[in-house]
Design a protein around this motif. Structure first.
Motif, PDB file in Angstrom:
ATOM      1  N   VAL B 199       0.829  -1.202   0.000  1.00 13.85           N
ATOM      2  CA  VAL B 199       0.000   0.000   0.000  1.00 13.85           C
ATOM      3  C   VAL B 199       0.867   1.258   0.000  1.00 13.85           C
ATOM      4  CG1 VAL B 199      -1.679   1.314   1.342  1.00 13.85           C
ATOM      5  CG2 VAL B 199      -1.940  -1.156   1.109  1.00 13.85           C
ATOM      6  N   GLU B 200       1.942   1.208   0.760  1.00  8.85           N
ATOM      7  CA  GLU B 200       2.847   2.351   0.840  1.00  8.85           C
ATOM      8  C   GLU B 200       3.442   2.649  -0.535  1.00  8.85           C
ATOM      9  OE1 GLU B 200       6.098   1.770   3.592  1.00  8.85           O
ATOM     10  OE2 GLU B 200       7.214   3.375   2.596  1.00  8.85           O
ATOM     11  N   ALA B 203       0.789   4.202  -2.901  1.00  7.69           N
ATOM     12  CA  ALA B 203       0.525   5.614  -2.612  1.00  7.69           C
ATOM     13  C   ALA B 203       1.709   6.487  -3.016  1.00  7.69           C
ATOM     14  CB  ALA B 203       0.223   5.783  -1.119  1.00  7.69           C
ATOM     15  N   TYR B 204       2.902   5.982  -2.788  1.00 10.72           N
ATOM     16  CA  TYR B 204       4.098   6.786  -3.059  1.00 10.72           C
ATOM     17  C   TYR B 204       4.308   6.996  -4.549  1.00 10.72           C
ATOM     18  CZ  TYR B 204       9.009   8.162  -3.194  1.00 10.72           C
ATOM     19  OH  TYR B 204      10.182   8.828  -3.426  1.00 10.72           O
ATOM     20  N   VAL B 209      -4.783   5.087  -7.579  1.00 15.12           N
ATOM     21  CA  VAL B 209      -4.684   3.709  -7.103  1.00 15.12           C
ATOM     22  C   VAL B 209      -6.028   3.022  -7.322  1.00 15.12           C
ATOM     23  CG1 VAL B 209      -4.229   2.200  -5.138  1.00 15.12           C
ATOM     24  CG2 VAL B 209      -2.979   4.371  -5.367  1.00 15.12           C
ATOM     25  N   VAL B 223      -8.677   5.479  -5.913  1.00 11.50           N
ATOM     26  CA  VAL B 223      -8.210   6.529  -5.005  1.00 11.50           C
ATOM     27  C   VAL B 223      -7.252   7.441  -5.766  1.00 11.50           C
ATOM     28  CG1 VAL B 223      -6.993   7.009  -2.863  1.00 11.50           C
ATOM     29  CG2 VAL B 223      -8.413   4.942  -3.061  1.00 11.50           C
ATOM     30  N   VAL B 225      -4.361  10.158  -5.965  1.00 13.23           N
ATOM     31  CA  VAL B 225      -3.272  10.577  -5.079  1.00 13.23           C
ATOM     32  C   VAL B 225      -2.885  12.004  -5.457  1.00 13.23           C
ATOM     33  CG1 VAL B 225      -0.999   9.991  -4.169  1.00 13.23           C
ATOM     34  CG2 VAL B 225      -2.469   8.192  -5.094  1.00 13.23           C
ATOM     35  N   LEU B 238       0.128  11.561   1.668  1.00 12.93           N
ATOM     36  CA  LEU B 238       0.305  10.152   1.316  1.00 12.93           C
ATOM     37  C   LEU B 238      -0.222   9.247   2.418  1.00 12.93           C
ATOM     38  CD1 LEU B 238       3.811   9.937  -0.420  1.00 12.93           C
ATOM     39  CD2 LEU B 238       1.543  10.123  -1.441  1.00 12.93           C
ATOM     40  N   VAL B 241      -3.796   9.018   1.982  1.00 16.47           N
ATOM     41  CA  VAL B 241      -4.114   8.143   0.851  1.00 16.47           C
ATOM     42  C   VAL B 241      -3.992   6.688   1.258  1.00 16.47           C
ATOM     43  CG1 VAL B 241      -3.295   7.370  -1.392  1.00 16.47           C
ATOM     44  CG2 VAL B 241      -3.498   9.825  -0.921  1.00 16.47           C
ATOM     45  N   ARG B 242      -2.912   6.410   1.984  1.00 13.64           N
ATOM     46  CA  ARG B 242      -2.695   5.030   2.426  1.00 13.64           C
ATOM     47  C   ARG B 242      -3.871   4.546   3.279  1.00 13.64           C
ATOM     48  NH1 ARG B 242       3.525   5.694   4.023  1.00 13.64           N
ATOM     49  NH2 ARG B 242       3.053   4.242   5.710  1.00 13.64           N
ATOM     50  N   ARG B 244      -6.888   5.546   3.123  1.00 10.45           N
ATOM     51  CA  ARG B 244      -8.067   5.307   2.288  1.00 10.45           C
ATOM     52  C   ARG B 244      -7.957   3.987   1.520  1.00 10.45           C
ATOM     53  NH1 ARG B 244      -8.725  10.254  -1.392  1.00 10.45           N
ATOM     54  NH2 ARG B 244     -10.471   9.063  -2.245  1.00 10.45           N
ATOM     55  N   ILE B 245      -6.739   3.686   1.059  1.00  4.56           N
ATOM     56  CA  ILE B 245      -6.555   2.416   0.334  1.00  4.56           C
ATOM     57  C   ILE B 245      -6.810   1.242   1.272  1.00  4.56           C
ATOM     58  CG2 ILE B 245      -4.915   0.957  -0.914  1.00  4.56           C
ATOM     59  CD1 ILE B 245      -3.410   3.561  -1.659  1.00  4.56           C
TER      60      ILE B 245
END
Lengths: 264, 251
Positions: B199-200, B203-204, B209, B223, B225, B238, B241-242, B244-245
Protein backbone atom coordinates in the motif's frame (compact mmCIF):
# COMPACT_ATOMS: atom_id res chain seq x y z
CA UNK A 1 33.43 -44.25 22.14
CA UNK A 2 36.09 -45.72 19.97
CA UNK A 3 33.65 -46.16 17.12
CA UNK A 4 32.48 -42.59 17.28
CA UNK A 5 36.04 -41.44 17.27
CA UNK A 6 36.78 -43.70 14.39
CA UNK A 7 33.82 -42.44 12.48
CA UNK A 8 34.77 -38.85 12.93
CA UNK A 9 38.26 -39.68 11.84
CA UNK A 10 36.87 -41.34 8.74
CA UNK A 11 34.81 -38.31 8.00
CA UNK A 12 37.65 -35.92 8.52
CA UNK A 13 40.12 -37.77 6.53
CA UNK A 14 39.70 -36.93 3.36
CA UNK A 15 37.50 -36.85 0.53
CA UNK A 16 39.26 -33.69 -0.66
CA UNK A 17 42.69 -35.30 -0.28
CA UNK A 18 41.81 -38.08 -2.67
CA UNK A 19 39.52 -35.89 -4.76
CA UNK A 20 41.97 -35.70 -7.63
CA UNK A 21 42.27 -39.43 -7.99
CA UNK A 22 38.76 -40.32 -6.98
CA UNK A 23 37.83 -41.52 -10.44
CA UNK A 24 40.50 -44.20 -10.01
CA UNK A 25 38.21 -45.85 -7.47
CA UNK A 26 36.00 -46.83 -10.39
CA UNK A 27 38.85 -48.99 -11.68
CA UNK A 28 39.18 -51.03 -8.50
CA UNK A 29 36.32 -53.43 -9.15
CA UNK A 30 37.17 -54.01 -12.83
CA UNK A 31 40.78 -54.68 -11.82
CA UNK A 32 39.61 -57.23 -9.26
CA UNK A 33 37.41 -58.86 -11.88
CA UNK A 34 40.39 -59.20 -14.20
CA UNK A 35 42.31 -60.91 -11.40
CA UNK A 36 39.38 -63.26 -10.76
CA UNK A 37 39.11 -63.90 -14.49
CA UNK A 38 42.81 -64.75 -14.62
CA UNK A 39 42.49 -67.11 -11.66
CA UNK A 40 39.41 -68.82 -13.07
CA UNK A 41 41.20 -69.59 -16.30
CA UNK A 42 44.55 -70.62 -14.80
CA UNK A 43 42.87 -72.90 -12.26
CA UNK A 44 40.94 -74.55 -15.07
CA UNK A 45 37.39 -73.52 -14.08
CA UNK A 46 37.08 -72.20 -17.62
CA UNK A 47 38.78 -74.01 -20.46
CA UNK A 48 41.24 -71.84 -22.34
CA UNK A 49 39.46 -72.48 -25.64
CA UNK A 50 36.32 -70.90 -24.17
CA UNK A 51 37.83 -68.06 -22.23
CA UNK A 52 41.44 -67.05 -22.75
CA UNK A 53 43.35 -65.52 -19.89
CA UNK A 54 43.52 -61.71 -19.77
CA UNK A 55 47.16 -61.50 -20.76
CA UNK A 56 46.53 -63.61 -23.81
CA UNK A 57 43.83 -61.18 -24.95
CA UNK A 58 46.15 -58.26 -24.45
CA UNK A 59 48.89 -60.16 -26.26
CA UNK A 60 46.64 -60.88 -29.22
CA UNK A 61 45.54 -57.25 -29.52
CA UNK A 62 49.16 -56.13 -29.17
CA UNK A 63 50.32 -58.53 -31.87
CA UNK A 64 47.57 -57.35 -34.19
CA UNK A 65 48.52 -53.79 -33.47
CA UNK A 66 52.16 -54.42 -34.24
CA UNK A 67 51.30 -56.35 -37.39
CA UNK A 68 49.16 -53.39 -38.39
CA UNK A 69 45.88 -55.07 -39.37
CA UNK A 70 44.15 -53.98 -36.13
CA UNK A 71 44.26 -50.32 -37.14
CA UNK A 72 42.43 -50.96 -40.39
CA UNK A 73 39.60 -52.60 -38.48
CA UNK A 74 39.44 -49.86 -35.87
CA UNK A 75 39.65 -47.10 -38.46
CA UNK A 76 36.86 -48.44 -40.64
CA UNK A 77 34.58 -48.98 -37.66
CA UNK A 78 35.27 -45.47 -36.38
CA UNK A 79 34.63 -44.08 -39.82
CA UNK A 80 31.28 -45.86 -40.08
CA UNK A 81 30.22 -44.71 -36.64
CA UNK A 82 31.35 -41.17 -37.38
CA UNK A 83 29.44 -40.79 -40.63
CA UNK A 84 26.47 -42.70 -39.30
CA UNK A 85 26.25 -40.43 -36.28
CA UNK A 86 26.72 -37.37 -38.46
CA UNK A 87 23.86 -38.37 -40.72
CA UNK A 88 21.61 -39.56 -37.90
CA UNK A 89 22.15 -36.44 -35.83
CA UNK A 90 21.59 -34.20 -38.85
CA UNK A 91 18.31 -35.84 -39.84
CA UNK A 92 17.24 -36.22 -36.21
CA UNK A 93 17.90 -32.54 -35.56
CA UNK A 94 15.98 -31.56 -38.67
CA UNK A 95 12.92 -33.70 -38.02
CA UNK A 96 13.03 -33.10 -34.26
CA UNK A 97 12.99 -29.36 -34.85
CA UNK A 98 10.18 -29.69 -37.36
CA UNK A 99 7.90 -31.79 -35.17
CA UNK A 100 8.86 -29.81 -32.07
CA UNK A 101 7.82 -26.55 -33.67
CA UNK A 102 4.88 -27.58 -35.80
CA UNK A 103 1.86 -29.33 -34.35
CA UNK A 104 0.83 -30.43 -37.83
CA UNK A 105 4.21 -31.98 -38.60
CA UNK A 106 4.13 -33.66 -35.20
CA UNK A 107 0.68 -35.10 -35.80
CA UNK A 108 1.75 -36.37 -39.21
CA UNK A 109 5.19 -37.76 -38.41
CA UNK A 110 5.49 -38.45 -34.73
CA UNK A 111 3.26 -41.56 -34.51
CA UNK A 112 5.19 -43.16 -37.38
CA UNK A 113 8.59 -42.34 -35.96
CA UNK A 114 7.54 -43.42 -32.48
CA UNK A 115 6.62 -46.86 -33.80
CA UNK A 116 9.68 -47.19 -36.02
CA UNK A 117 11.93 -46.62 -33.04
CA UNK A 118 10.75 -49.92 -31.55
CA UNK A 119 12.09 -51.99 -34.42
CA UNK A 120 15.21 -53.80 -33.19
CA UNK A 121 18.41 -52.86 -34.99
CA UNK A 122 19.05 -56.36 -36.30
CA UNK A 123 15.67 -56.44 -37.97
CA UNK A 124 16.73 -53.70 -40.36
CA UNK A 125 19.85 -55.48 -41.54
CA UNK A 126 18.39 -57.83 -44.19
CA UNK A 127 16.29 -55.05 -45.66
CA UNK A 128 19.23 -52.68 -45.82
CA UNK A 129 21.36 -55.36 -47.47
CA UNK A 130 18.64 -55.89 -50.03
CA UNK A 131 18.18 -52.21 -50.72
CA UNK A 132 21.65 -50.82 -50.43
CA UNK A 133 23.90 -53.84 -50.95
CA UNK A 134 26.80 -54.66 -48.69
CA UNK A 135 28.72 -51.47 -49.35
CA UNK A 136 29.67 -48.77 -46.89
CA UNK A 137 26.49 -46.87 -47.63
CA UNK A 138 24.27 -49.56 -46.18
CA UNK A 139 26.26 -49.67 -42.94
CA UNK A 140 26.41 -45.93 -42.50
CA UNK A 141 22.67 -45.74 -43.12
CA UNK A 142 21.97 -48.46 -40.59
CA UNK A 143 24.06 -46.68 -37.96
CA UNK A 144 22.36 -43.42 -38.86
CA UNK A 145 19.00 -45.07 -38.13
CA UNK A 146 20.28 -45.95 -34.66
CA UNK A 147 21.70 -42.51 -33.97
CA UNK A 148 18.62 -40.78 -35.37
CA UNK A 149 16.00 -41.88 -32.86
CA UNK A 150 17.37 -40.60 -29.57
CA UNK A 151 18.24 -37.29 -31.21
CA UNK A 152 14.82 -36.96 -32.78
CA UNK A 153 12.88 -37.98 -29.67
CA UNK A 154 14.82 -35.83 -27.23
CA UNK A 155 14.92 -32.73 -29.40
CA UNK A 156 11.28 -32.94 -30.39
CA UNK A 157 10.17 -33.22 -26.77
CA UNK A 158 12.76 -30.67 -25.67
CA UNK A 159 11.44 -28.05 -28.07
CA UNK A 160 7.86 -28.88 -27.12
CA UNK A 161 8.68 -28.45 -23.46
CA UNK A 162 10.38 -25.07 -23.58
CA UNK A 163 9.10 -23.15 -20.60
CA UNK A 164 5.87 -21.33 -21.28
CA UNK A 165 7.12 -18.54 -19.03
CA UNK A 166 10.04 -17.81 -21.34
CA UNK A 167 7.89 -18.02 -24.45
CA UNK A 168 5.64 -15.38 -22.93
CA UNK A 169 8.67 -13.19 -22.38
CA UNK A 170 9.48 -13.56 -26.07
CA UNK A 171 5.90 -12.66 -26.91
CA UNK A 172 5.65 -9.64 -24.64
CA UNK A 173 8.93 -8.22 -25.91
CA UNK A 174 7.87 -8.83 -29.52
CA UNK A 175 10.94 -10.82 -30.41
CA UNK A 176 9.32 -12.14 -33.56
CA UNK A 177 9.29 -15.75 -34.67
CA UNK A 178 12.88 -16.08 -35.86
CA UNK A 179 14.40 -14.13 -33.02
CA UNK A 180 12.34 -16.05 -30.46
CA UNK A 181 13.66 -19.31 -31.88
CA UNK A 182 17.22 -18.03 -31.83
CA UNK A 183 17.25 -16.48 -28.39
CA UNK A 184 14.78 -18.65 -26.48
CA UNK A 185 13.65 -21.91 -28.08
CA UNK A 186 16.90 -23.31 -29.47
CA UNK A 187 19.07 -22.52 -26.44
CA UNK A 188 16.37 -23.95 -24.19
CA UNK A 189 16.27 -27.15 -26.25
CA UNK A 190 20.05 -27.48 -26.51
CA UNK A 191 20.40 -29.65 -23.39
CA UNK A 192 17.80 -32.05 -24.80
CA UNK A 193 19.63 -32.17 -28.10
CA UNK A 194 22.86 -33.08 -26.36
CA UNK A 195 21.19 -35.77 -24.29
CA UNK A 196 19.84 -37.10 -27.58
CA UNK A 197 23.25 -37.02 -29.26
CA UNK A 198 24.73 -38.89 -26.34
CA UNK A 199 22.08 -41.56 -26.62
CA UNK A 200 22.51 -41.58 -30.39
CA UNK A 201 26.24 -42.18 -30.17
CA UNK A 202 25.57 -45.05 -27.77
CA UNK A 203 23.08 -46.64 -30.13
CA UNK A 204 25.42 -46.08 -33.08
CA UNK A 205 27.86 -48.49 -31.45
CA UNK A 206 25.13 -51.10 -31.12
CA UNK A 207 24.12 -50.69 -34.73
CA UNK A 208 27.68 -50.83 -36.02
CA UNK A 209 28.02 -54.28 -34.47
CA UNK A 210 24.79 -55.36 -36.15
CA UNK A 211 26.05 -54.06 -39.48
CA UNK A 212 29.53 -55.51 -39.22
CA UNK A 213 28.59 -58.89 -37.80
CA UNK A 214 26.50 -59.69 -40.79
CA UNK A 215 27.95 -57.98 -43.79
CA UNK A 216 31.49 -56.80 -43.50
CA UNK A 217 34.96 -57.87 -44.46
CA UNK A 218 36.58 -55.37 -42.15
CA UNK A 219 35.84 -53.65 -38.88
CA UNK A 220 35.77 -54.63 -35.22
CA UNK A 221 32.41 -56.34 -35.66
CA UNK A 222 33.91 -58.40 -38.48
CA UNK A 223 36.81 -59.25 -36.18
CA UNK A 224 34.30 -60.43 -33.64
CA UNK A 225 32.51 -62.78 -36.02
CA UNK A 226 35.83 -63.86 -37.53
CA UNK A 227 36.98 -64.81 -34.04
CA UNK A 228 33.99 -67.09 -33.72
CA UNK A 229 34.58 -68.70 -37.13
CA UNK A 230 38.26 -69.27 -36.35
CA UNK A 231 37.47 -70.36 -32.78
CA UNK A 232 39.69 -67.64 -31.37
CA UNK A 233 38.14 -66.58 -28.03
CA UNK A 234 41.02 -64.18 -27.50
CA UNK A 235 40.02 -62.30 -30.65
CA UNK A 236 36.38 -62.29 -29.58
CA UNK A 237 37.08 -60.96 -26.11
CA UNK A 238 39.62 -58.51 -27.52
CA UNK A 239 37.02 -57.14 -29.95
CA UNK A 240 34.48 -56.79 -27.19
CA UNK A 241 37.00 -54.87 -25.11
CA UNK A 242 37.79 -52.66 -28.10
CA UNK A 243 34.12 -51.85 -28.50
CA UNK A 244 33.88 -51.09 -24.80
CA UNK A 245 36.92 -48.85 -24.95
CA UNK A 246 35.87 -46.91 -28.04
CA UNK A 247 32.28 -46.66 -26.89
CA UNK A 248 33.39 -45.20 -23.59
CA UNK A 249 35.79 -42.84 -25.28
CA UNK A 250 33.11 -41.46 -27.59
CA UNK A 251 30.70 -41.11 -24.68
CA UNK A 252 33.29 -39.19 -22.70
CA UNK A 253 33.87 -36.94 -25.68
CA UNK A 254 30.18 -36.13 -26.07
CA UNK A 255 29.88 -35.67 -22.32
CA UNK A 256 32.76 -33.21 -22.47
CA UNK A 257 31.04 -31.24 -25.20
CA UNK A 258 27.80 -31.40 -23.22
CA UNK A 259 29.46 -29.93 -20.13
CA UNK A 260 31.03 -27.14 -22.09
CA UNK A 261 27.94 -26.20 -24.02
CA UNK A 262 25.33 -26.61 -21.29
CA UNK A 263 27.10 -24.70 -18.58
CA UNK A 264 24.25 -22.82 -16.94
CA UNK B 1 -4.31 16.54 -30.47
CA UNK B 2 -7.29 18.40 -29.12
CA UNK B 3 -9.20 15.19 -28.50
CA UNK B 4 -6.22 13.43 -26.92
CA UNK B 5 -7.63 13.61 -23.41
CA UNK B 6 -10.86 11.95 -24.54
CA UNK B 7 -9.00 8.93 -25.91
CA UNK B 8 -7.05 7.42 -23.03
CA UNK B 9 -3.79 5.60 -23.76
CA UNK B 10 -5.11 2.54 -22.03
CA UNK B 11 -8.77 1.77 -22.23
CA UNK B 12 -10.50 -1.16 -20.60
CA UNK B 13 -14.27 -1.50 -20.78
CA UNK B 14 -16.45 -4.26 -19.44
CA UNK B 15 -13.51 -6.61 -19.21
CA UNK B 16 -14.49 -10.05 -17.99
CA UNK B 17 -12.01 -12.90 -17.95
CA UNK B 18 -12.86 -16.46 -17.02
CA UNK B 19 -10.59 -19.44 -16.56
CA UNK B 20 -13.05 -22.31 -16.95
CA UNK B 21 -15.67 -21.68 -14.29
CA UNK B 22 -13.51 -19.29 -12.34
CA UNK B 23 -14.17 -15.63 -12.94
CA UNK B 24 -10.88 -13.79 -12.58
CA UNK B 25 -12.07 -10.36 -13.61
CA UNK B 26 -15.68 -9.20 -13.71
CA UNK B 27 -16.75 -6.19 -15.72
CA UNK B 28 -13.65 -4.11 -15.12
CA UNK B 29 -13.49 -0.57 -16.47
CA UNK B 30 -10.26 1.34 -16.46
CA UNK B 31 -8.96 4.31 -18.40
CA UNK B 32 -5.39 5.44 -18.05
CA UNK B 33 -4.16 8.70 -19.55
CA UNK B 34 -0.86 8.92 -21.37
CA UNK B 35 1.98 9.34 -18.89
CA UNK B 36 -0.19 8.46 -15.94
CA UNK B 37 1.06 6.13 -13.22
CA UNK B 38 -1.64 3.81 -11.96
CA UNK B 39 -1.21 1.30 -9.18
CA UNK B 40 -3.50 -1.71 -8.83
CA UNK B 41 -3.90 -3.21 -5.41
CA UNK B 42 -6.16 -5.90 -4.08
CA UNK B 43 -6.22 -9.14 -2.15
CA UNK B 44 -4.41 -12.22 -3.51
CA UNK B 45 -6.29 -13.89 -6.32
CA UNK B 46 -8.34 -10.82 -7.16
CA UNK B 47 -7.18 -10.85 -10.76
CA UNK B 48 -4.45 -8.23 -10.63
CA UNK B 49 -2.03 -10.34 -12.62
CA UNK B 50 -4.79 -11.41 -14.99
CA UNK B 51 -5.48 -7.77 -15.79
CA UNK B 52 -1.83 -7.30 -16.77
CA UNK B 53 -1.86 -10.48 -18.83
CA UNK B 54 -4.85 -9.21 -20.78
CA UNK B 55 -3.28 -5.80 -21.32
CA UNK B 56 0.02 -7.29 -22.48
CA UNK B 57 -1.76 -9.38 -25.12
CA UNK B 58 -1.01 -12.75 -23.50
CA UNK B 59 -4.68 -13.66 -23.19
CA UNK B 60 -6.53 -14.20 -26.42
CA UNK B 61 -9.95 -14.82 -24.98
CA UNK B 62 -11.87 -12.40 -22.82
CA UNK B 63 -15.07 -10.44 -22.96
CA UNK B 64 -15.21 -6.70 -23.27
CA UNK B 65 -12.62 -4.39 -24.69
CA UNK B 66 -9.00 -3.68 -23.89
CA UNK B 67 -7.18 -1.24 -26.13
CA UNK B 68 -3.93 0.66 -26.22
CA UNK B 69 -4.01 3.91 -28.16
CA UNK B 70 -7.26 2.74 -29.68
CA UNK B 71 -5.90 -0.61 -30.91
CA UNK B 72 -7.31 -3.80 -29.43
CA UNK B 73 -4.60 -5.66 -27.51
CA UNK B 74 -5.40 -8.76 -29.53
CA UNK B 75 -4.79 -6.90 -32.77
CA UNK B 76 -1.39 -5.34 -32.32
CA UNK B 77 -2.33 -2.95 -29.53
CA UNK B 78 -0.10 -4.86 -27.15
CA UNK B 79 3.01 -4.13 -29.24
CA UNK B 80 3.38 -0.85 -27.41
CA UNK B 81 3.13 -2.63 -24.07
CA UNK B 82 6.04 -3.97 -22.05
CA UNK B 83 5.68 -6.15 -19.02
CA UNK B 84 7.82 -6.96 -16.04
CA UNK B 85 6.59 -10.30 -14.79
CA UNK B 86 6.12 -11.25 -11.18
CA UNK B 87 8.87 -13.85 -11.53
CA UNK B 88 12.14 -12.75 -13.13
CA UNK B 89 11.81 -15.17 -16.08
CA UNK B 90 15.40 -14.75 -17.18
CA UNK B 91 17.20 -16.81 -19.80
CA UNK B 92 19.53 -19.00 -17.74
CA UNK B 93 22.07 -19.47 -20.53
CA UNK B 94 22.91 -15.86 -21.06
CA UNK B 95 24.35 -13.20 -18.79
CA UNK B 96 22.72 -10.11 -17.32
CA UNK B 97 23.62 -8.07 -20.38
CA UNK B 98 22.12 -10.65 -22.72
CA UNK B 99 18.96 -10.81 -20.64
CA UNK B 100 18.48 -7.07 -20.60
CA UNK B 101 19.12 -7.01 -24.36
CA UNK B 102 16.06 -9.27 -24.85
CA UNK B 103 14.02 -6.18 -24.00
CA UNK B 104 15.52 -4.02 -26.74
CA UNK B 105 12.94 -3.09 -29.34
CA UNK B 106 13.06 -5.23 -32.48
CA UNK B 107 14.54 -2.47 -34.64
CA UNK B 108 17.51 -1.99 -32.33
CA UNK B 109 20.58 -4.13 -32.93
CA UNK B 110 21.99 -5.34 -29.60
CA UNK B 111 25.52 -5.17 -31.00
CA UNK B 112 25.17 -1.47 -31.80
CA UNK B 113 27.43 0.61 -29.50
CA UNK B 114 24.57 2.93 -28.51
CA UNK B 115 22.33 0.00 -27.65
CA UNK B 116 25.15 -1.55 -25.65
CA UNK B 117 25.74 1.68 -23.78
CA UNK B 118 22.06 1.92 -23.00
CA UNK B 119 21.95 -1.63 -21.70
CA UNK B 120 24.95 -1.02 -19.48
CA UNK B 121 23.33 2.19 -18.26
CA UNK B 122 20.15 0.31 -17.35
CA UNK B 123 22.15 -2.38 -15.59
CA UNK B 124 23.86 0.35 -13.61
CA UNK B 125 20.56 2.05 -12.80
CA UNK B 126 19.12 -1.12 -11.31
CA UNK B 127 22.26 -1.36 -9.20
CA UNK B 128 23.93 -4.30 -10.90
CA UNK B 129 26.89 -2.42 -12.33
CA UNK B 130 29.47 -5.09 -11.58
CA UNK B 131 27.29 -8.01 -12.61
CA UNK B 132 26.77 -7.51 -16.35
CA UNK B 133 28.58 -10.72 -17.17
CA UNK B 134 26.98 -12.92 -14.53
CA UNK B 135 24.46 -15.59 -15.34
CA UNK B 136 21.10 -15.67 -13.52
CA UNK B 137 22.19 -18.74 -11.51
CA UNK B 138 24.86 -16.59 -9.89
CA UNK B 139 22.39 -13.90 -8.78
CA UNK B 140 20.14 -13.62 -5.76
CA UNK B 141 16.36 -13.41 -6.13
CA UNK B 142 16.34 -9.65 -5.69
CA UNK B 143 19.10 -9.19 -8.24
CA UNK B 144 17.24 -11.31 -10.77
CA UNK B 145 14.14 -9.22 -10.22
CA UNK B 146 16.15 -6.09 -10.98
CA UNK B 147 17.52 -7.65 -14.20
CA UNK B 148 13.94 -8.31 -15.19
CA UNK B 149 13.09 -4.69 -14.42
CA UNK B 150 16.01 -3.45 -16.52
CA UNK B 151 14.78 -5.65 -19.37
CA UNK B 152 11.36 -4.03 -19.16
CA UNK B 153 12.91 -0.56 -19.18
CA UNK B 154 15.10 -1.48 -22.18
CA UNK B 155 11.94 -2.12 -24.16
CA UNK B 156 11.04 1.52 -23.59
CA UNK B 157 7.34 0.90 -24.20
CA UNK B 158 4.69 3.58 -24.19
CA UNK B 159 2.83 1.47 -21.64
CA UNK B 160 4.78 -0.40 -19.00
CA UNK B 161 3.08 -3.05 -16.90
CA UNK B 162 4.78 -4.15 -13.71
CA UNK B 163 3.70 -7.11 -11.62
CA UNK B 164 5.09 -6.68 -8.11
CA UNK B 165 8.53 -5.78 -9.46
CA UNK B 166 10.01 -4.92 -6.07
CA UNK B 167 8.61 -7.78 -4.00
CA UNK B 168 11.94 -9.58 -3.55
CA UNK B 169 13.97 -6.50 -2.70
CA UNK B 170 15.15 -5.40 0.71
CA UNK B 171 13.69 -2.15 1.98
CA UNK B 172 16.55 0.12 1.03
CA UNK B 173 16.98 -1.28 -2.47
CA UNK B 174 13.24 -1.20 -2.92
CA UNK B 175 13.08 2.52 -2.15
CA UNK B 176 15.99 3.18 -4.50
CA UNK B 177 14.41 1.23 -7.33
CA UNK B 178 11.02 2.85 -6.81
CA UNK B 179 12.63 6.25 -7.24
CA UNK B 180 14.53 5.12 -10.32
CA UNK B 181 11.38 3.73 -11.88
CA UNK B 182 9.42 6.86 -11.08
CA UNK B 183 12.12 9.10 -12.59
CA UNK B 184 12.63 6.95 -15.68
CA UNK B 185 8.91 6.80 -16.46
CA UNK B 186 8.35 10.49 -15.81
CA UNK B 187 11.29 11.37 -18.04
CA UNK B 188 10.07 9.25 -20.93
CA UNK B 189 6.39 9.95 -20.43
CA UNK B 190 5.71 6.25 -19.94
CA UNK B 191 2.23 5.18 -18.94
CA UNK B 192 2.53 2.73 -16.05
CA UNK B 193 0.28 0.14 -14.50
CA UNK B 194 1.88 -1.28 -11.39
CA UNK B 195 0.40 -4.23 -9.56
CA UNK B 196 1.47 -4.39 -5.97
CA UNK B 197 0.61 -5.69 -2.53
CA UNK B 198 2.38 -2.82 -0.91
CA UNK B 199 0.00 0.00 0.00
CA UNK B 200 2.85 2.35 0.84
CA UNK B 201 4.41 1.72 -2.55
CA UNK B 202 1.13 2.29 -4.36
CA UNK B 203 0.53 5.61 -2.61
CA UNK B 204 4.10 6.79 -3.06
CA UNK B 205 4.37 6.04 -6.78
CA UNK B 206 0.93 6.35 -8.29
CA UNK B 207 -1.23 9.17 -9.56
CA UNK B 208 -4.22 6.91 -9.02
CA UNK B 209 -4.68 3.71 -7.10
CA UNK B 210 -7.21 1.17 -8.34
CA UNK B 211 -8.43 -1.12 -5.60
CA UNK B 212 -9.76 -4.45 -6.84
CA UNK B 213 -12.23 -6.37 -4.70
CA UNK B 214 -12.35 -10.00 -3.75
CA UNK B 215 -13.22 -12.69 -6.29
CA UNK B 216 -14.62 -12.15 -8.78
CA UNK B 217 -12.28 -9.22 -9.35
CA UNK B 218 -14.16 -5.94 -9.64
CA UNK B 219 -12.98 -2.41 -9.26
CA UNK B 220 -13.84 -1.59 -5.67
CA UNK B 221 -12.62 1.98 -5.49
CA UNK B 222 -10.29 4.34 -7.29
CA UNK B 223 -8.21 6.53 -5.01
CA UNK B 224 -6.65 9.66 -6.48
CA UNK B 225 -3.27 10.58 -5.08
CA UNK B 226 -3.10 14.36 -4.99
CA UNK B 227 0.39 14.80 -3.71
CA UNK B 228 2.99 16.92 -5.45
CA UNK B 229 6.09 15.38 -6.95
CA UNK B 230 8.80 14.85 -5.97
CA UNK B 231 7.17 13.23 -3.01
CA UNK B 232 8.37 12.54 0.46
CA UNK B 233 7.56 9.10 1.75
CA UNK B 234 6.36 10.66 5.00
CA UNK B 235 4.12 13.21 3.28
CA UNK B 236 0.89 13.79 5.27
CA UNK B 237 -1.19 13.53 2.12
CA UNK B 238 0.30 10.15 1.32
CA UNK B 239 -0.49 8.89 4.78
CA UNK B 240 -4.10 9.90 4.22
CA UNK B 241 -4.11 8.14 0.85
CA UNK B 242 -2.70 5.03 2.43
CA UNK B 243 -5.44 5.08 5.01
CA UNK B 244 -8.07 5.31 2.29
CA UNK B 245 -6.56 2.42 0.33
CA UNK B 246 -6.37 0.28 3.44
CA UNK B 247 -9.96 1.12 4.22
CA UNK B 248 -11.03 0.20 0.67
CA UNK B 249 -9.18 -3.09 0.95
CA UNK B 250 -11.11 -3.75 4.10
CA UNK B 251 -8.14 -5.12 6.01
Amino acid sequence: MATAEERSRLRDVPIPAIGGVRWLLGLVVPALLVVVWHLLVTTGVFAAHQLPEPLRVVGTLYAMGVAGDLWGHVAITLQRVFFGVLLGVAVGTGLGTLTGLSGLASDLLDPLLQSLKNIPSLAWVPLFLLWFGIGEGAKVLLIAVGAFFPVYLNLSTGIGEVSEDLLEVAEVYDLGRVEALRTVVFPAALPSLLVGIRGGVGLAWMFVVAAELIAASQGIGFLLSDGRVLARPDVIVGSILLFAFLGNLSDLAVKGVQRRVVDW
Amino acid sequence: MADAPSEPTLSVRGLTKRYGDTVALADVDLAVRGGEFVAVVGPSGCGKSTLLRVLSGLEDRFEGRAAVDGDDVREGGSDAVGMVFQEPRLLPWTDVRGNVAVGLPADVDAADPDARARIDELIRIVGLGGFAERRPAELSGGMKQRVSLARGLAYDPSVLLLDEPFSALDRLTKHEQQDHLSDACAERGTTVVLVTHDVEEAAYLADRVVVLGDQPGRVETVVDVDADRPRERTDEDLLAVRARIVEALGV
